[in-house]
Write a protein that holds these residues in place. Structure first.
Motif, PDB file in Angstrom:
ATOM      1  N   ALA A  31       0.874  -1.170   0.000  1.00 32.11           N
ATOM      2  CA  ALA A  31       0.000   0.000   0.000  1.00 32.11           C
ATOM      3  C   ALA A  31       0.910   1.218   0.000  1.00 32.11           C
ATOM      4  N   HIS A  32       0.534   2.240  -0.746  1.00 32.28           N
ATOM      5  CA  HIS A  32       1.305   3.488  -0.798  1.00 32.28           C
ATOM      6  C   HIS A  32       0.353   4.617  -0.424  1.00 32.28           C
ATOM      7  N   VAL A  33       0.751   5.434   0.523  1.00 29.69           N
ATOM      8  CA  VAL A  33      -0.116   6.497   1.022  1.00 29.69           C
ATOM      9  C   VAL A  33       0.576   7.840   0.854  1.00 29.69           C
ATOM     10  N   THR A  34      -0.140   8.809   0.304  1.00 34.47           N
ATOM     11  CA  THR A  34       0.380  10.167   0.192  1.00 34.47           C
ATOM     12  C   THR A  34      -0.535  11.113   0.965  1.00 34.47           C
ATOM     13  N   ALA A  35       0.069  12.116   1.564  1.00 35.94           N
ATOM     14  CA  ALA A  35      -0.699  13.178   2.205  1.00 35.94           C
ATOM     15  C   ALA A  35      -0.886  14.267   1.160  1.00 35.94           C
ATOM     16  N   GLU A  36      -2.121  14.576   0.846  1.00 35.30           N
ATOM     17  CA  GLU A  36      -2.429  15.564  -0.180  1.00 35.30           C
ATOM     18  C   GLU A  36      -2.202  16.968   0.374  1.00 35.30           C
ATOM     19  N   GLY A  37      -1.593  17.815  -0.435  1.00 40.44           N
ATOM     20  CA  GLY A  37      -1.332  19.193  -0.033  1.00 40.44           C
ATOM     21  C   GLY A  37      -2.615  19.941   0.267  1.00 40.44           C
ATOM     22  N   ARG A  38      -2.527  20.916   1.124  1.00 40.22           N
ATOM     23  CA  ARG A  38      -3.606  21.820   1.537  1.00 40.22           C
ATOM     24  C   ARG A  38      -4.661  21.148   2.402  1.00 40.22           C
ATOM     25  N   SER A  39      -5.055  19.900   2.109  1.00 42.91           N
ATOM     26  CA  SER A  39      -6.120  19.256   2.881  1.00 42.91           C
ATOM     27  C   SER A  39      -5.593  18.240   3.888  1.00 42.91           C
ATOM     28  N   GLY A  40      -4.418  17.672   3.632  1.00 48.16           N
ATOM     29  CA  GLY A  40      -3.901  16.627   4.504  1.00 48.16           C
ATOM     30  C   GLY A  40      -4.589  15.289   4.324  1.00 48.16           C
ATOM     31  N   VAL A  41      -5.522  15.206   3.373  1.00 49.00           N
ATOM     32  CA  VAL A  41      -6.218  13.946   3.100  1.00 49.00           C
ATOM     33  C   VAL A  41      -5.194  12.884   2.744  1.00 49.00           C
ATOM     34  N   ARG A  42      -5.369  11.694   3.274  1.00 48.96           N
ATOM     35  CA  ARG A  42      -4.476  10.590   2.935  1.00 48.96           C
ATOM     36  C   ARG A  42      -5.083   9.777   1.800  1.00 48.96           C
ATOM     37  N   ARG A  43      -4.349   9.675   0.706  1.00 46.39           N
ATOM     38  CA  ARG A  43      -4.784   8.874  -0.451  1.00 46.39           C
ATOM     39  C   ARG A  43      -4.046   7.543  -0.374  1.00 46.39           C
ATOM     40  N   SER A  53      -8.660   8.626   3.091  1.00 48.49           N
ATOM     41  CA  SER A  53      -8.783   8.647   4.545  1.00 48.49           C
ATOM     42  C   SER A  53      -8.616  10.092   4.996  1.00 48.49           C
ATOM     43  N   ASP A  54      -9.433  10.521   5.943  1.00 46.59           N
ATOM     44  CA  ASP A  54      -9.369  11.894   6.427  1.00 46.59           C
ATOM     45  C   ASP A  54      -9.715  11.905   7.906  1.00 46.59           C
ATOM     46  N   SER A  55      -9.611  13.056   8.499  1.00 43.82           N
ATOM     47  CA  SER A  55      -9.954  13.257   9.902  1.00 43.82           C
ATOM     48  C   SER A  55     -11.197  14.128   9.987  1.00 43.82           C
ATOM     49  N   ALA A  56     -11.811  14.101  11.147  1.00 46.63           N
ATOM     50  CA  ALA A  56     -12.944  14.987  11.405  1.00 46.63           C
ATOM     51  C   ALA A  56     -12.430  16.423  11.561  1.00 46.63           C
ATOM     52  N   PRO A  57     -13.303  17.418  11.405  1.00 43.77           N
ATOM     53  CA  PRO A  57     -12.877  18.819  11.519  1.00 43.77           C
ATOM     54  C   PRO A  57     -12.185  19.152  12.844  1.00 43.77           C
ATOM     55  N   ASP A  58     -12.549  18.486  13.929  1.00 48.45           N
ATOM     56  CA  ASP A  58     -11.911  18.793  15.210  1.00 48.45           C
ATOM     57  C   ASP A  58     -10.463  18.309  15.284  1.00 48.45           C
ATOM     58  N   PHE A  59     -10.012  17.616  14.242  1.00 48.78           N
ATOM     59  CA  PHE A  59      -8.628  17.162  14.169  1.00 48.78           C
ATOM     60  C   PHE A  59      -7.986  17.678  12.887  1.00 48.78           C
ATOM     61  N   ALA A  60      -8.421  18.868  12.441  1.00 51.94           N
ATOM     62  CA  ALA A  60      -7.907  19.578  11.271  1.00 51.94           C
ATOM     63  C   ALA A  60      -8.183  18.853   9.962  1.00 51.94           C
ATOM     64  N   GLY A  65     -13.443  11.288   4.351  1.00 51.55           N
ATOM     65  CA  GLY A  65     -13.361   9.831   4.360  1.00 51.55           C
ATOM     66  C   GLY A  65     -13.151   9.354   5.780  1.00 51.55           C
ATOM     67  N   PRO A  66     -13.191   8.053   5.972  1.00 50.01           N
ATOM     68  CA  PRO A  66     -13.001   7.521   7.323  1.00 50.01           C
ATOM     69  C   PRO A  66     -11.571   7.727   7.800  1.00 50.01           C
ATOM     70  N   GLY A  67     -11.411   7.836   9.106  1.00 50.66           N
ATOM     71  CA  GLY A  67     -10.087   7.920   9.704  1.00 50.66           C
ATOM     72  C   GLY A  67      -9.465   6.531   9.797  1.00 50.66           C
ATOM     73  N   SER A  68      -8.189   6.502  10.090  1.00 48.07           N
ATOM     74  CA  SER A  68      -7.460   5.232  10.147  1.00 48.07           C
ATOM     75  C   SER A  68      -8.053   4.236  11.138  1.00 48.07           C
ATOM     76  N   PRO A  69      -8.416   4.640  12.372  1.00 46.72           N
ATOM     77  CA  PRO A  69      -9.035   3.666  13.267  1.00 46.72           C
ATOM     78  C   PRO A  69     -10.354   3.110  12.712  1.00 46.72           C
ATOM     79  N   GLU A  70     -11.126   3.962  12.040  1.00 42.84           N
ATOM     80  CA  GLU A  70     -12.370   3.487  11.425  1.00 42.84           C
ATOM     81  C   GLU A  70     -12.083   2.512  10.289  1.00 42.84           C
ATOM     82  N   LEU A  71     -11.063   2.822   9.505  1.00 41.22           N
ATOM     83  CA  LEU A  71     -10.674   1.904   8.431  1.00 41.22           C
ATOM     84  C   LEU A  71     -10.261   0.550   9.007  1.00 41.22           C
TER      85      LEU A  71
END
Length: 185
Positions: A31-43, A53-60, A65-71
């Motif tokens: 698996a290869h994961v990149t952090a997308e610029g400006r949003s921090g979304v993990r692809r 994969s993403d975080s809720a607004p309270d974690f920037a 998308g679901p967070g890592s623990p949810e995944l």
């Protein structure tokens, strides 16, 4: 309504054919994961597939998308579901419908300074299988025991292994990784 019985028949034929061909050994996983610029979304890229994969607004995050623990909960549910299908096909247990509900907890306080008693990992995993089947209680107990015995992700979570990690510097900059101090860059 369509049931899983026809699929399980197809699955059994594929499993029997697979058993006739000897395995060539371990299958590499990547698996290869990149952090997308400006949003921090993990692809997350796996073979030809992408998962966000993403975080809720309270974690920037932007909640895209679901967070890592949810995944992780989803991965466990997917694996348990798949192994139930495999074992039902192998044991010829009729199944009309199958759903797996996974629950766990993750406490974000673990990320806070001074919270040494809070585990930094998801915990208290549990799953419930919603199964429609005319099979006997004994057949279903045997099926469940086989799933528990061989489910890869279930057993990984129960018996974690060592994971190694490293940093490889890819841009300009100065080496800071352990063992690189004092070496010319």
């Amino acid at each position: 309504m369509s049931t899983l019985r026809e699929y399980l028949s197809h699955k059994r034929a594929a499993l029997l054919a697979r058993h006739e061909t000897p395995s060539s050994g371990p299958v590499p996983l990547h698996a290869h994961v990149t952090a997308e610029g400006r949003s921090g979304v993990r692809r997350i890229r796996i073979r030809d597939f992408q998962i966000i994969s993403d975080s809720a607004p309270d974690f920037a995050g932007y909640d895209l998308g679901p967070g890592s623990p949810e995944l992780q909960a989803g991965v466990l549910g997917s694996c348990v579901t798949h192994i139930f299908l495999i074992k039902a096909a192998e044991l010829e247990v009729p199944v009309d419908s199958l759903e797996v509900d996974v629950r766990a907890e993750y406490d974000p306080r673990a990320q806070q300074p001074g919270e040494t008693g809070v585990p930094v990992y998801p915990q208290n995993f549990r799953y419930e299988v919603l199964l429609d089947s005319p099979a006997s209680d004994e057949e279903l107990a045997r099926l469940h025991a086989e799933v528990e015995r061989v489910c890869p992700i279930l057993n990984l979570i129960r018996s974690p292994q060592e994971i190694s990690g490293s940093i490889v510097r890819v841009g300009g900059g100065h080496p800071v990784a352990a063992g690189l101090e004092g070496r010319p860059s």
